[in-house]
Design a protein around this motif. Structure first.
Motif, PDB file in Angstrom:
ATOM      1  N   ASN A 298      35.181  27.890   9.876  1.00  0.00           N
ATOM      2  CA  ASN A 298      35.679  26.783  10.703  1.00  0.00           C
ATOM      3  C   ASN A 298      36.186  25.599   9.883  1.00  0.00           C
ATOM      4  O   ASN A 298      36.663  24.620  10.454  1.00  0.00           O
TER       5      ASN A 298
ATOM      6  N   SER B  62      42.245  25.512   8.675  1.00  0.00           N
ATOM      7  CA  SER B  62      43.241  25.629   9.737  1.00  0.00           C
ATOM      8  C   SER B  62      44.182  26.756   9.333  1.00  0.00           C
ATOM      9  O   SER B  62      44.738  26.739   8.230  1.00  0.00           O
TER      10      SER B  62
ATOM     11  N   GLN C 269      49.915  19.656  12.216  1.00  0.00           N
ATOM     12  CA  GLN C 269      48.769  19.324  13.064  1.00  0.00           C
ATOM     13  C   GLN C 269      47.729  18.522  12.275  1.00  0.00           C
ATOM     14  O   GLN C 269      47.152  17.556  12.781  1.00  0.00           O
ATOM     15  N   ILE C 270      47.504  18.921  11.034  1.00  0.00           N
ATOM     16  CA  ILE C 270      46.558  18.179  10.195  1.00  0.00           C
ATOM     17  C   ILE C 270      47.082  16.772   9.907  1.00  0.00           C
ATOM     18  O   ILE C 270      46.336  15.794   9.949  1.00  0.00           O
TER      19      ILE C 270
ATOM     20  N   ASP D 187      47.057  14.667  13.498  1.00  0.00           N
ATOM     21  CA  ASP D 187      45.858  14.564  14.338  1.00  0.00           C
ATOM     22  C   ASP D 187      44.655  14.191  13.478  1.00  0.00           C
ATOM     23  O   ASP D 187      44.023  15.048  12.852  1.00  0.00           O
TER      24      ASP D 187
ATOM     25  N   TYR E 299      41.295  15.991  14.377  1.00  0.00           N
ATOM     26  CA  TYR E 299      41.275  17.371  13.880  1.00  0.00           C
ATOM     27  C   TYR E 299      41.082  17.390  12.367  1.00  0.00           C
ATOM     28  O   TYR E 299      40.292  18.185  11.839  1.00  0.00           O
ATOM     29  N   ARG E 300      41.779  16.499  11.688  1.00  0.00           N
ATOM     30  CA  ARG E 300      41.658  16.393  10.231  1.00  0.00           C
ATOM     31  C   ARG E 300      40.210  16.133   9.825  1.00  0.00           C
ATOM     32  O   ARG E 300      39.666  16.783   8.927  1.00  0.00           O
TER      33      ARG E 300
ATOM     34  N   MET F   5      37.502  16.720  11.534  1.00  0.00           N
ATOM     35  CA  MET F   5      36.669  17.863  11.883  1.00  0.00           C
ATOM     36  C   MET F   5      36.704  18.918  10.771  1.00  0.00           C
ATOM     37  O   MET F   5      35.671  19.482  10.391  1.00  0.00           O
ATOM     38  N   LEU F   6      37.888  19.177  10.232  1.00  0.00           N
ATOM     39  CA  LEU F   6      38.012  20.136   9.133  1.00  0.00           C
ATOM     40  C   LEU F   6      37.220  19.681   7.909  1.00  0.00           C
ATOM     41  O   LEU F   6      36.541  20.489   7.254  1.00  0.00           O
TER      42      LEU F   6
END
Length: 361
Positions: A302, A305, A321-322, A325, A328-329, A331-332
Motif C-alpha cells: 500500500n 501508487s 495524482q501524486i 493530491d 493521497y501523497r 497517505m503513501l
C-alpha cells in the motif's frame, strides 16, 4: 561456521544492489556467530571499500581491459581458495559456474531476479547469462530468492522444488539516511534512479514525462547515474524536453538529498527482483509511483501508487495524482514508513545464517 564469498560481483560492479547485498550480509554475520572470507585482490567497488575486516581489493588506475584483468586475477585467487576448502559453505556472488569442478563443500546461491529469462529480447544475443545461470541454479544445495515473485519464477522456469528455496527480503538501514546537499536543483522535480537500458523502460517513461510536463510545465526530471546516451538525447530532443531533464552522478548521501526533495520517485521497470530504491524512498518520505509488475506490489504494497509500465499516459496520470493530491501523497508516505519497519539488513542476515546452518546439517 565459516562462509566463503567469491570475487564475481565485486570484480565488475562499481556500485549496485547485488554488491550492496553481499557487503551488508558480510558486515552483519559476526552477530550470528559466523565468520567469512572473500577472495578479492582487485576491486573498484564502493560498497566493499567501506567494509571492515575484509580483503577489500586494491583499486588500479583506469586502463583498457581493466575489468577483464580484475576478473581474471580474482578468479585465480578464488579457485585457489576453493581448492583448499578451508570453509564450511560457499556463497558465490554471481552466476559464473567456474567453481563447480573445484568445489568440495555445499553452496548456497542467491537469485536476485530472472530478468534475462523473462525478457531475453532486451539483452544482446551474445549474452550467455541464461546458460550460466541454468548450470549453477540446478546444482545449488539451497537457493535464496529475494522475493516470492522470484521464487515463483524459479519454480516455473527451472522446475526447482518449492522446499529448496528460501524467500529472504533485502534490508535497509536508517544509518543510510545521511544527506549531502545538492545545489542548483529545480524547485519542482520527479526522480529516476539508476540504470536506464532495456527492461528499465526509460524510453517509455520519457514519453510519460512529456505527458506530465504538458500539464505541469514547471516540473523537471532528474535522473541519477551515467550520462544520457545519444539515443536518449535524440528522444529527449524530439519530445522538446531538453531544458526539463537533467542527468547527474551522485554519492549515496547526495542521492538521499534528492529523494528528500523530490515530488516523487518513479520506478517504471518491466521487471525487478526486489527494488532497493523503494525502501530508500520510504525512508526519505518520497512518494513512490511504480509498475504494477513483477515483485513491486509484493514489496511496496500500500506504500506505492501503481501504473501499467507499457502505457505512457497511464504512467503520467499516476504521477499527476501524486503531484495534485496532497492527501493521497501523504497517505503513501505514511504507509511507506510503516512498511519499512519489516525490512532490515540484520533481519536478512539472521535468516540467511539459518539457511547456512540447515544446508550443512
Amino acid at each position: 561456521m565459516k562462509v566463503f564469498y567469491d570475487h564475481q560481483i565485486f570484480s565488475w560492479q562499481k556500485y549496485g544492489g547485488i554488491s550492496r547485498y553481499f557487503t551488508e550480509l558480510m558486515s552483519h554475520l559476526e552477530d550470528f556467530g559466523i565468520t567469512y572470507e572473500n577472495s578479492l585482490l582487485l576491486s573498484d567497488n564502493i560498497h566493499i571499500k567501506l567494509l571492515k575486516k575484509c580483503s577489500n581489493g586494491v583499486s588500479l588506475p583506469q586502463f583498457k581491459g581493466k575489468i577483464r584483468t580484475y576478473n581474471a586475477i580474482n578468479k585465480i585467487n578464488s579457485i585457489n581458495k576453493i581448492r583448499k576448502s578451508e570453509f564450511d559453505i560457499f556463497h558465490p556472488t554471481y552466476y559464473d559456474p567456474y567453481f563447480l569442478k573445484y568445489l568440495k563443500r555445499p553452496f548456497v546461491l542467491t537469485v536476485h531476479d530472472l530478468t534475462h529469462e523473462r525478457y531475453p529480447q532486451l539483452f544482446p544475443k551474445k549474452d550467455n547469462t541464461i546458460s550460466l545461470k541454468r548450470d549453477i541454479i540446478t546444482k545449488a544445495n539451497r537457493i535464496i530468492a529475494v522475493s516470492n515473485n522470484t521464487k515463483k519464477d524459479l519454480i516455473e522456469l527451472y522446475n526447482i522444488p518449492d522446499d529448496k528455496i528460501d524467500v529472504i527480503y533485502l534490508g535497509y538501514s536508517f544509518n543510510d539516511l545521511i544527506t549531502e546537499t545538492v545545489h542548483h536543483l529545480p524547485n519542482h522535480y520527479i526522480l529516476f534512479v539508476g540504470q536506464r537500458d532495456g527492461y528499465k523502460n526509460f524510453s517509455t517513461f520519457l514519453k510519460a514525462f512529456a505527458y506530465i510536463n504538458k500539464r505541469k510545465p514547471d516540473v523537471h526530471l532528474i535522473c541519477t547515474g551515467t550520462n544520457f546516451t545519444i539515443q536518449e538525447l535524440k528522444l529527449i530532443k524530439s519530445l522538446k524536453l531538453d531544458d526539463r531533464i537533467t542527468s547527474m552522478f551522485v554519492s549515496d548521501s547526495q542521492l538521499n538529498y534528492l529523494y528528500k526533495k523530490a515530488l516523487c520517485f518513479v520506478y517504471p521497470s518491466l521487471y525487478e527482483g526486489f527494488g532497493i530504491p523503494i525502501l530508500e524512498s520510504f525512508a526519505l518520505s518520497c512518494p513512490v509511483a511504480l509498475s504494477n509488475a513483477s515483485c513491486f506490489p509484493e514489496i511496496a504494497q500500500n506504500g506505492g501508487s501503481y501504473f501499467d509500465p507499457t502505457q505512457p499516459n497511464n504512467i503520467g496520470e499516476c504521477v499527476l495524482q501524486i503531484l495534485n493530491d496532497n492527501v493521497y501523497r501523504q497517505m503513501l508516505i505514511t504507509e511507506g514508513h510503516k512498511l519499512l519497519l519489516k525490512y532490515s539488513w540484520k533481519k536478512m542476515t539472521e535468516e540467511i545464517a539459518e539457511v547456512y546452518r540447515k544446508t550443512i546439517q
